[in-house]
Design an enzyme around this catalytic site. Structure first.
Site, PDB file in Angstrom:
ATOM      1  N   HIS A 173       0.837  -1.199   0.000  1.00 31.69           N
ATOM      2  CA  HIS A 173       0.000   0.000   0.000  1.00 31.69           C
ATOM      3  C   HIS A 173       0.868   1.243   0.000  1.00 31.69           C
ATOM      4  O   HIS A 173       0.572   2.225   0.671  1.00 31.69           O
ATOM      5  CB  HIS A 173      -0.905   0.025   1.220  1.00 31.69           C
ATOM      6  N   GLY A 231      -6.741  10.890   3.074  1.00 29.75           N
ATOM      7  CA  GLY A 231      -7.464  12.003   2.463  1.00 29.75           C
ATOM      8  C   GLY A 231      -8.535  11.496   1.519  1.00 29.75           C
ATOM      9  O   GLY A 231      -9.698  11.904   1.566  1.00 29.75           O
ATOM     10  N   GLN A 232      -8.141  10.543   0.688  1.00 31.91           N
ATOM     11  CA  GLN A 232      -9.086   9.965  -0.266  1.00 31.91           C
ATOM     12  C   GLN A 232     -10.229   9.257   0.472  1.00 31.91           C
ATOM     13  O   GLN A 232     -11.395   9.405   0.129  1.00 31.91           O
ATOM     14  CB  GLN A 232      -8.336   8.970  -1.140  1.00 31.91           C
ATOM     15  N   ARG A 276      -2.242   0.677  10.911  1.00 31.78           N
ATOM     16  CA  ARG A 276      -1.271   0.282   9.903  1.00 31.78           C
ATOM     17  C   ARG A 276       0.059   0.979  10.129  1.00 31.78           C
ATOM     18  O   ARG A 276       1.109   0.517   9.722  1.00 31.78           O
ATOM     19  CB  ARG A 276      -1.819   0.635   8.528  1.00 31.78           C
ATOM     20  N   ASP A 307      -1.214  12.269  13.849  1.00 34.07           N
ATOM     21  CA  ASP A 307      -2.011  11.176  13.295  1.00 34.07           C
ATOM     22  C   ASP A 307      -3.085  11.736  12.356  1.00 34.07           C
ATOM     23  O   ASP A 307      -3.857  12.613  12.747  1.00 34.07           O
ATOM     24  CB  ASP A 307      -2.679  10.401  14.421  1.00 34.07           C
TER      25      ASP A 307
HETATM   26  P1  ADP Z   1      -6.293   2.751   6.754  1.00 39.89           P
HETATM   27  O1  ADP Z   1      -5.436   2.724   7.992  1.00 39.89           O
HETATM   28  O2  ADP Z   1      -7.102   1.518   6.606  1.00 39.89           O
HETATM   29  O3  ADP Z   1      -5.520   3.147   5.546  1.00 39.89           O
HETATM   30  P2  ADP Z   1      -7.274   5.460   6.880  1.00 39.89           P
HETATM   31  O4  ADP Z   1      -5.995   5.857   6.245  1.00 39.89           O
HETATM   32  O5  ADP Z   1      -8.521   5.997   6.274  1.00 39.89           O
HETATM   33  O6  ADP Z   1      -7.382   3.899   7.003  1.00 39.89           O
HETATM   34  O7  ADP Z   1      -7.294   5.921   8.381  1.00 39.89           O
HETATM   35  C1  ADP Z   1      -6.151   5.936   9.159  1.00 39.89           C
HETATM   36  C2  ADP Z   1      -6.532   6.444  10.526  1.00 39.89           C
HETATM   37  O8  ADP Z   1      -7.409   5.523  11.164  1.00 39.89           O
HETATM   38  C3  ADP Z   1      -5.366   6.574  11.455  1.00 39.89           C
HETATM   39  O9  ADP Z   1      -4.727   7.816  11.277  1.00 39.89           O
HETATM   40  C4  ADP Z   1      -6.025   6.461  12.807  1.00 39.89           C
HETATM   41  O10 ADP Z   1      -6.451   7.716  13.290  1.00 39.89           O
HETATM   42  C5  ADP Z   1      -7.263   5.658  12.552  1.00 39.89           C
HETATM   43  N1  ADP Z   1      -7.140   4.316  13.147  1.00 39.89           N
HETATM   44  C6  ADP Z   1      -6.463   3.256  12.699  1.00 39.89           C
HETATM   45  N2  ADP Z   1      -6.610   2.209  13.536  1.00 39.89           N
HETATM   46  C7  ADP Z   1      -7.408   2.637  14.547  1.00 39.89           C
HETATM   47  C8  ADP Z   1      -7.941   2.041  15.725  1.00 39.89           C
HETATM   48  N3  ADP Z   1      -7.700   0.775  16.039  1.00 39.89           N
HETATM   49  N4  ADP Z   1      -8.731   2.812  16.528  1.00 39.89           N
HETATM   50  C9  ADP Z   1      -8.988   4.087  16.211  1.00 39.89           C
HETATM   51  N5  ADP Z   1      -8.508   4.698  15.126  1.00 39.89           N
HETATM   52  C10 ADP Z   1      -7.736   3.986  14.296  1.00 39.89           C
HETATM   53 MG    MG Z   2      -4.463   4.985   5.408  1.00 36.04          MG
END
Ligand code: ADP
Ligand code: MG
Length: 570
Positions: free
Chosen positions: A217, A397-398, A538, A551
C-alpha cells in the site's frame, strides 16, 4: 502514474466493470464485488477473498474453479465495508459455510470481522483467517501479527483447492491456517506507486538505492540499501526467508512452493532474471522448488519492485498447491467446468421511511452538516494524504472524501424522502463505511450508526439527548477499534472531544459554544499526537517515521468537529 482514467474516484469501480466484461465465463458482478459465474456443488465450502483494489490479480483475479468463490472488492488500497462483505458472502454461499481470507490489516480485520459477526447472527457459519506472510513487518514469534502481501496467493490457493476437494469447513480453515503458518514473503521496492488521479507517488526511493521490506500500500520498506545486482538481491531475499525455515523432518522434506511476484511495474524478464538465481540458490541449499510461479499476482498499482515467497510444504499442502485451477489470473492443469450458472438474487432497495415533521426538520440540519463535512474533507484531502503517507499508506485524504461524499449523498436522499434523524444517520453511516473503506471509514460509519441509535424518527431530541448520543458515538469508536489514548490514532482526539462535551453538558452555555470548546480540545490533542510514536493501526510498522507528524485520523476528526459549531449556532 495512471494514464487511463475517467474520474479518479470511480477508478476502482470502472476497472472492476471492465474486468467483469472481460471474463464473463468466470465471474459475475454482485453488490460489493464478484462471485463465480458457474454454480458449485451444494454443500461445498465457499472461499471468499478480498481487500482493497490496486493489487490485481489479487483478489478478484482468483475467482474461478479450484480457487475462490467470490471476492469482495474495496476501493484503491482501502478495505471493503462490512455490507460489501455480507453481500458477497451471501451470493457466493454453497450451503457449506464460508472461509474469509484477506491480508492482515486493521481496516480489513475490522470490516471483515463486522461482516462475519452479522452473518453469524443470521445463522451462517463464517470463519476468518487473516493472512500474515510479510517477514519485514514483525518478528517470527509474532507471525500472526504480520501483514499479508504476496503470500496471500498460497493461503488462498490451498484453501480453494481444499474446498474443491470436498473438505469440510473445519478442515479448509485448518489447512488455510497451516498454509499461513508456513508461508514467508520478503520484497524490495525500487519506486513508489501513485494513486489514480494523483500526480505524486506515495513515496519515492532515492536513486541508487532500494527499499527492503516493502508493503503493498505504498509502504516503502523498513530499510534503505545501496542498489545491488539481481544476484545479490536474490541472495538477500533467500537468506532472510530461509532464516525462518523449519527443521527438516517427516513433515517437511525441503520442498518449497515458490512465487516471484512483480509489484506492477517490473518487467517479466527481470522477474525471470531474479528467479534464475533463486532456483540456483534453493538447489544449493538442498531445497526443491515445487510448482514455481514467476508472475504478477499481488501488485501495488504501478510500483516497481519484486517479492519472493516461499511456502514450506508438507505432502498435504503440496497436493493442494499443485491442484488444478482455472481463474482469470491463475491456471494449472485441466479443470472441468460446471455448465450450470450460479444464480444470484438481486438485493432489493428498501424504501426510506418518512419521519415526523419535527424529526425531518432536525434531519435536514444533520444533512447540512454532512454536506459541510464533504466540503471540508475535499479541501483537506491533499494534506491528509500527505501526513498518512509518512507513517501510513497515504489514502486517508481519499478515504475521508469518499466517505463524507457517500454519507452526504445518502443524507440528501433521506431528506428528499422526509426521513427522520435516526434513519438519516443510520443510512449515512452505512454509506460512509461503504464509500470510504479503510479503518477510519469503518470507525466513522460505525460512530454515525451509534449516534442514530440514540435518536428517534419522531421526537426532536433535547440538548442533553444530542450530547449523550454524540458521546456514545464517539465512545463506540474506541469499542470498535480497541485503541487507547496514546496509541496515536483518532482516539487521541475523539476521547478529549467526548469528555469536553460531557463535562459541559449541564452548563448554561449554548450547544454551539460547548461544541466549539470540545472541538478546540480535540484540535489541540490531535496536534499533540505529532510527538507520539505510532503503536496501533497500519502505522505501527513504520513507528519511527511517525515522530514529528500528527495522526491523520485525529487531525481529520478535529477538523470536521470544528466545522459544526457555526452550523448549529441558532
Ligand atoms: P487505513 O489505515 O485503513 O488506511 P485510513 O488511512 O482511512 O485507514 O485511516 C487511518 C486512521 O485511522 C489513522 O490515522 C487512525 O487515526 C485511525 N485508526 C487506525 N486504527 C485505529 C484504531 N484501532 N482505533 C482508532 N482509530 C484507528
Ligand atoms: Mg491509510
Amino acid at each position: 502514474m495512471t494514464y487511463l482514467v475517467n474520474n479518479p474516484e470511480e477508478f476502482a469501480a470502472d476497472s472492476l466493470r471492465g474486468f467483469v466484461a472481460a471474463f464473463p465465463e468466470y465471474v459475475q458482478p454482485v453488490h460489493g464485488g464478484v462471485v463465480r459465474a458457474s454454480a458449485s456443488p451444494h454443500g461445498e465450502v465457499s472461499v471468499v477473498v478480498g481487500g482493497g483494489s490496486g493489487h490485481y490479480p489479487a483478489f478478484a483475479g482468483w475467482v474461478g474453479s479450484g480457487i475462490a468463490h467470490g471476492s469482495v472488492c474495496g476501493n484503491i488500497f482501502a478495505s471493503p465495508s462490512a455490507s460489501q462483505v455480507t453481500s458477497v458472502v451471501r451470493a457466493a454461499d454453497n450451503g457449506g459455510g464460508t472461509l474469509l481470507l484477506f491480508g492482515n490489516y486493521a481496516g480489513d480485520v475490522l470490516h471483515f470481522g463486522n461482516g462475519a459477526q452479522q452473518l453469524r447472527a443470521e445463522g451462517m457459519d463464517v470463519r476468518i483467517v487473516p493472512i500474515s506472510d510479510d517477514i519485514a513487518s514483525n518478528t517470527p514469534d509474532k507471525h500472526d501479527d504480520r501483514r499479508g502481501i504476496a503470500g496471500d496467493l498460497f493461503v488462498v490457493k490451498v484453501a480453494g483447492a481444499a474446498a474443491a476437494a470436498g473438505k469440510s469447513l473445519d478442515e479448509v480453515e485448518a489447512l488455510a491456517r497451516k498454509a499461513n503458518a508456513r508461508t514467508r514473503t520478503l520484497g524490495v521496492a525500487f519506486t513508489g506507486c501513485t494513486l489514480p488521479g494523483a500526480s505524486e507517488p506515495l513515496f519515492t526511493v532515492e536513486s541508487g538505492t532500494f527499499g527492503l521490506g516493502l508493503g503493498i500500500h505504498g509502504e516503502q520498506g523498513i530499510s534503505s540499501h545501496e542498489m545491488a545486482s539481481a544476484r545479490d538481491i536474490a541472495t538477500m531475499l533467500v537468506d532472510k526467508i530461509l532464516a525462518e525455515e523449519p527443521a527438516r523432518d517427516e513433515n517437511y522434506a525441503g520442498r518449497v512452493g515458490v512465487l516471484v511476484n512483480g509489484l506492477g511495474a517490473t518487467k517479466y524478464e527481470e522477474l525471470f532474471v531474479l528467479y534464475g538465481t533463486v532456483a540456483q540458490l534453493l538447489e544449493e541449499r538442498g531445497l526443491t522448488p515445487v510448482g514455481p510461479i514467476v508472475d504478477e499476482q499481488v501488485t501495488s498499482l504501478d510500483m516497481a519492485g519484486v517479492s519472493l515467497t516461499l511456502c514450506f510444504l508438507d505432502e498435504e499442502l503440496e497436493e493442494l498447491w499443485l491442484a488444478g485451477c482455472d481463474t482469470p489470473a491463475l491456471r494449472r492443469g485441466v479443470v472441468e467446468h460446471s455448465q450450470q450458472k450460479r444464480v444470484v438474487r438481486a438485493e432489493e432497495d428498501e424504501e426510506i421511511p418518512a419521519g415526523s415533521a419535527d424529526s425531518a426538520a432536525f434531519a435536514e440540519k444533520i444533512a447540512e452538516i454532512l454536506d459541510v463535512f464533504e466540503r471540508s474533507a475535499r479541501e483537506a484531502e491533499p494534506m491528509l494524504g500527505k501526513i498518512d503517507a509518512i507513517a501510513g499508506d497515504g489514502d486517508h485524504g481519499q478515504g475521508m472524501t469518499l466517505g463524507t461524499t457517500a454519507a452526504a449523498k445518502a443524507a440528501r436522499e433521506c431528506v428528499a424522502a422526509s426521513a427522520g434523524a435516526r434513519t438519516l444517520l443510520a443510512r449515512a453511516g452505512a454509506a460512509w463505511s461503504e464509500g470510504a473503506g479503510g479503518t477510519s471509514g469503518a470507525l466513522w460509519g460505525g460512530a454515525l450508526g451509534r449516534i442514530a441509535v440514540g435518536l428517534s424518527d419522531q421526537e426532536t431530541p433535547s440538548r442533553e439527548e444530542i450530547i449523550a448520543a454524540v458521546v456514545a458515538g464517539a465512545r463506540a469508536i474506541q469499542e470498535m477499534g480497541g485503541a487507547q489514548i496514546g496509541d496515536k490514532t483518532m482516539i487521541d482526539a475523539v476521547i478529549p472531544f467526548a469528555q469536553g462535551l460531557e463535562e459541559r453538558a449541564n452548563s448554561s452555555a449554548s450547544l454551539a459554544d460547548i461544541w466549539r470548546a470540545a472541538a478546540q480540545e480535540a484540535t489541540d490533542a490531535a496536534e499533540a499526537t505529532a510527538e507520539i510514536l505510532a503503536r496501533k493501526g497500519r502505522a505501527r510498522t513504520h513507528g519511527e517515521a511517525s515522530i514529528g507528524t500528527p495522526d491523520p485520523g485525529a487531525i481529520s476528526f478535529a477538523l470536521l468537529m470544528s466545522a459544526v459549531p457555526d452550523l448549529i449556532a441558532e
